[in-house]
Design an enzyme around this catalytic site. Structure first.
Site, PDB file in Angstrom:
ATOM      1  N   LYS B  78       0.867  -1.198   0.000  1.00 57.66           N
ATOM      2  CA  LYS B  78       0.000   0.000   0.000  1.00 57.66           C
ATOM      3  C   LYS B  78       0.901   1.244   0.000  1.00 57.66           C
ATOM      4  CE  LYS B  78      -3.934   1.830   2.687  1.00 57.66           C
ATOM      5  NZ  LYS B  78      -4.764   1.599   3.896  1.00 57.66           N
ATOM      6  N   SER B 153      -9.679   1.678   2.960  1.00 54.82           N
ATOM      7  CA  SER B 153      -8.785   2.408   2.087  1.00 54.82           C
ATOM      8  C   SER B 153      -7.775   1.535   1.345  1.00 54.82           C
ATOM      9  CB  SER B 153      -8.041   3.469   2.893  1.00 54.82           C
ATOM     10  OG  SER B 153      -7.208   2.863   3.855  1.00 54.82           O
ATOM     11  N   SER B 177      -9.874  -0.620   7.199  1.00 61.64           N
ATOM     12  CA  SER B 177      -9.266  -0.416   5.872  1.00 61.64           C
ATOM     13  C   SER B 177      -8.599  -1.627   5.220  1.00 61.64           C
ATOM     14  CB  SER B 177      -8.250   0.723   5.929  1.00 61.64           C
ATOM     15  OG  SER B 177      -8.913   1.965   5.848  1.00 61.64           O
TER      16      SER B 177
END
Lengths: 96, 490
Positions: B78, B153, B177
């Site tokens: 990420k 996210s 997330s």
């Protein structure tokens, strides 16, 4: 709770965010609606428990307060990203 | 060989038996990213040259007789996790060209075991969101339906794992997330206990609940990655000294007699029918395996989202204060032509006003408000007291049961654009997920079925540092079901 435009402007100043008129209007509406929802918290009965402590079973960890030198590679990456640099120091605008 | 569908365990066996090299594997995934990512938009950066170099190094280590679960395995990260010398943007215009000066602890650990970094995945700007629509660059697509969000996210990581663009990926979970996008994309997503994995080098959002964790094709793979990235770290003083288990050791232990708590109130209102049916079927699967199902209640959970949306904005408004455009990040030049900047304060206002996206600004405003004089007690202090109450409630429930089972999300992935103008609705995405985050507990989302052709997950929550039990329970479910083996047609 509802929040007015003047309050939004004040918060934006505190948060160092320049907002345009459209944003001020939008955030006034959205923050009022979000805070209205958050006001649900008032329903909860809470005691005055010690709420800001460490996790149980953990202890405060400390280390010697000493300057650690970072590698030249790290230094170069950091310095290369400063917006304005003079003699290895960040240059900023007038403060007063 | 369907390399894109294979787990870490399967691919690692191929590498160790020299049926494939890490370079061949890396080239396979780079080609796949090149071919598919123009429609999925999972990656912000792809590091072809560096990935091939890392793969070649891994091949040398394998040829010298070294073995290791992640040696030579290609993964995605990420883009709010730092890798020295490479771009780390947090999907923000503010950090569009930011080069990380050092490696995050998790990256250092993965490098040392020889995992191969392919690239960095998309997210909601600074991890603020549940759909990747808050990314300053683009919205990632759900591989099961390109018109739908992948969740967020960590949506780029979840979509990429689901589409087989990598073997595994890392994400971060602050209030859901990892788990919510795992549910939306049909993969396994693990949020470890707070303090289990070092946050050093993870761009801080909510320092009191941020955790890094794996998104994988199976629970077993999640256990493999967790074993490597866990542990105490001198650079993150909130990491725990609690011993890191070999999470694979007892993973297949049978769960006969295990007590699973089911929160009845979570299965009532607001749940999509297909999701409810799937969760009920999953409960039957556990019953068949000999687990005892016990009704439990978490009455304060309904306050977890409002408490979270005070605590999170408060912490992130402080954490993002460092982004002023002076030392790094989006910056106006001093007195450029046509723009006269009077003083330092004005530079801050302009840099931050231009650099942050709408949701980041909304949250910074909310946090600044909650911490401001006159409102601190009514909001921040109250939210912290509610957090404590939620924690106590979990503690009480865990005195009666071993794990808790809930849906991950009330529904499957929603259409891109359908919720973007309603921030409150977006915040409620995490209704079942913020509780364990506030309480610092480990929780996992594993595929549990399909509703209207879209995947959804179930969440299992365990007591703090009981990741071994969490993985053991989830592994047993995956032994009995094959939801996690379903892959989208691309």
């Amino acid at each position: 709770m509802a929040i007015n435009k003047e309050e939004i402007k004040k918060i934006a100043q505190l948060a160092r965010l320049e907002l345009n008129d459209i944003e001020i209007e939008k955030y006034q509406e959205q923050l009022s609606s979000i805070l209205g929802y958050i006001d649900k918290l008032k329903e909860v009965k809470t005691s005055n428990l010690a709420i800001l402590g460490l996790e149980s079973g953990e202890y405060n960890k400390t280390r010697i307060d000493e300057v650690l030198i970072c590698s030249e590679k790290e230094q170069k990456i950091v310095l290369d990203q400063i917006s304005e640099i003079e003699n290895g120091q960040a240059k900023v605008g007038r403060v007063i | 060989m369907n390399l894109e569908k294979m787990t870490i365990k399967e691919i690692s066996a191929l590498l160790q038996s020299k049926k494939i090299t890490s370079l061949e594997l890396t080239n396979f995934f780079l080609t796949r990213i090149n071919k598919l990512d123009s429609k999925l938009l999972t990656c912000i950066s792809v590091f072809e040259v560096e990935a091939r170099q890392e793969a070649q190094k891994a091949d040398i280590r394998i040829s010298q007789g070294e073995s290791g679960d992640l040696l030579g395995i290609p993964y995605l990260l990420k883009d709010n996790i730092l890798v020295q010398g490479l771009k780390t943007t947090s999907a923000s215009k503010m950090l569009e060209n930011y080069i990380a000066p050092y490696d995050a602890t998790v990256v250092k650990k993965l490098k040392s075991v020889g995992a191969v970094l392919l690239g960095k995945t998309n997210l909601d700007e600074f991890a603020h969101g549940a759909s990747t629509e808050n990314s300053a660059f683009f919205t990632t697509k759900n591989p099961w339906d390109l018109e739908r969000v992948p969740g967020g996210s960590s949506g780029g990581s979840a979509s990429a794992v689901s589409a087989g663009l990598c073997v595994f990926a890392l994400g971060s979970d602050t209030g859901g997330s990892i788990r919510q996008p795992a549910s939306f994309c049909g993969v396994s997503g693990l949020k470890p206990s707070y303090g289990r994995v070092s946050r050093y080098g993870l761009m801080a959002m909510t320092s009191s609940t941020d955790v890094i964790g794996p998104l994988t094709k199976s629970v077993e793979d999640g256990a493999t990655v967790l074993k490597i990235i866990s542990g105490q770290d001198e650079f993150d003083l909130t990491t725990s000294s609690f011993e890191v288990c070999d999470y694979l050791k007892n993973i297949d232990k049978n769960i006969k007699g295990l007590k699973i708590g089911v929160v009845q109130e979570f299965l009532k209102e607001g749940l999509e029918d297909g999701v409810r049916d799937g969760i009920l079927s999953a409960i039957s699967v556990f019953k068949k395996m000999g687990a005892k199902i016990i009704d439990v209640s978490l009455p304060s959970n309904k306050y977890s989202v409002p408490a979270y949306y005070i605590i999170t904005p408060s912490e992130l408004s402080s954490n993002l204060a460092r982004l002023d455009g002076i030392r790094y990040g989006h910056s106006l030049k001093l007195n450029p032509k046509g723009k006269s900047v009077e003083n330092l304060n004005e530079i801050y206002l302009k840099n931050r006003g231009e650099g942050f996206g709408a949701e980041a600004k909304r949250r910074i405003m909310l946090g600044t408000f909650a911490l401001s004089s006159g409102y601190y007690d009514a909001y921040y202090k109250k939210a912290m007291a509610v957090k404590e109450k939620i924690k106590q409630e979990f503690k009480k429930v865990f005195s009666k049961v071993d794990v808790i089972l809930t849906p991950t999300s009330p529904h499957t992935a929603f259409k891109i654009g359908s919720q973007i103008n309603d921030p409150l609705k977006m915040y409620l995405e995490d209704i079942f997920l913020t509780g364990p985050s506030l309480a610092g507990l480990p929780a996992i989302s594993i595929p549990a079925g399909f509703s209207k052709k879209m995947p959804f997950g179930l969440q299992i929550i365990a007591n703090k540092f009981k990741e071994d039990l969490l993985l053991n329970v989830s592994y047993n479910f995956q032994k009995e079901t094959d939801w996690h083996k379903k892959t989208p047609n691309l």
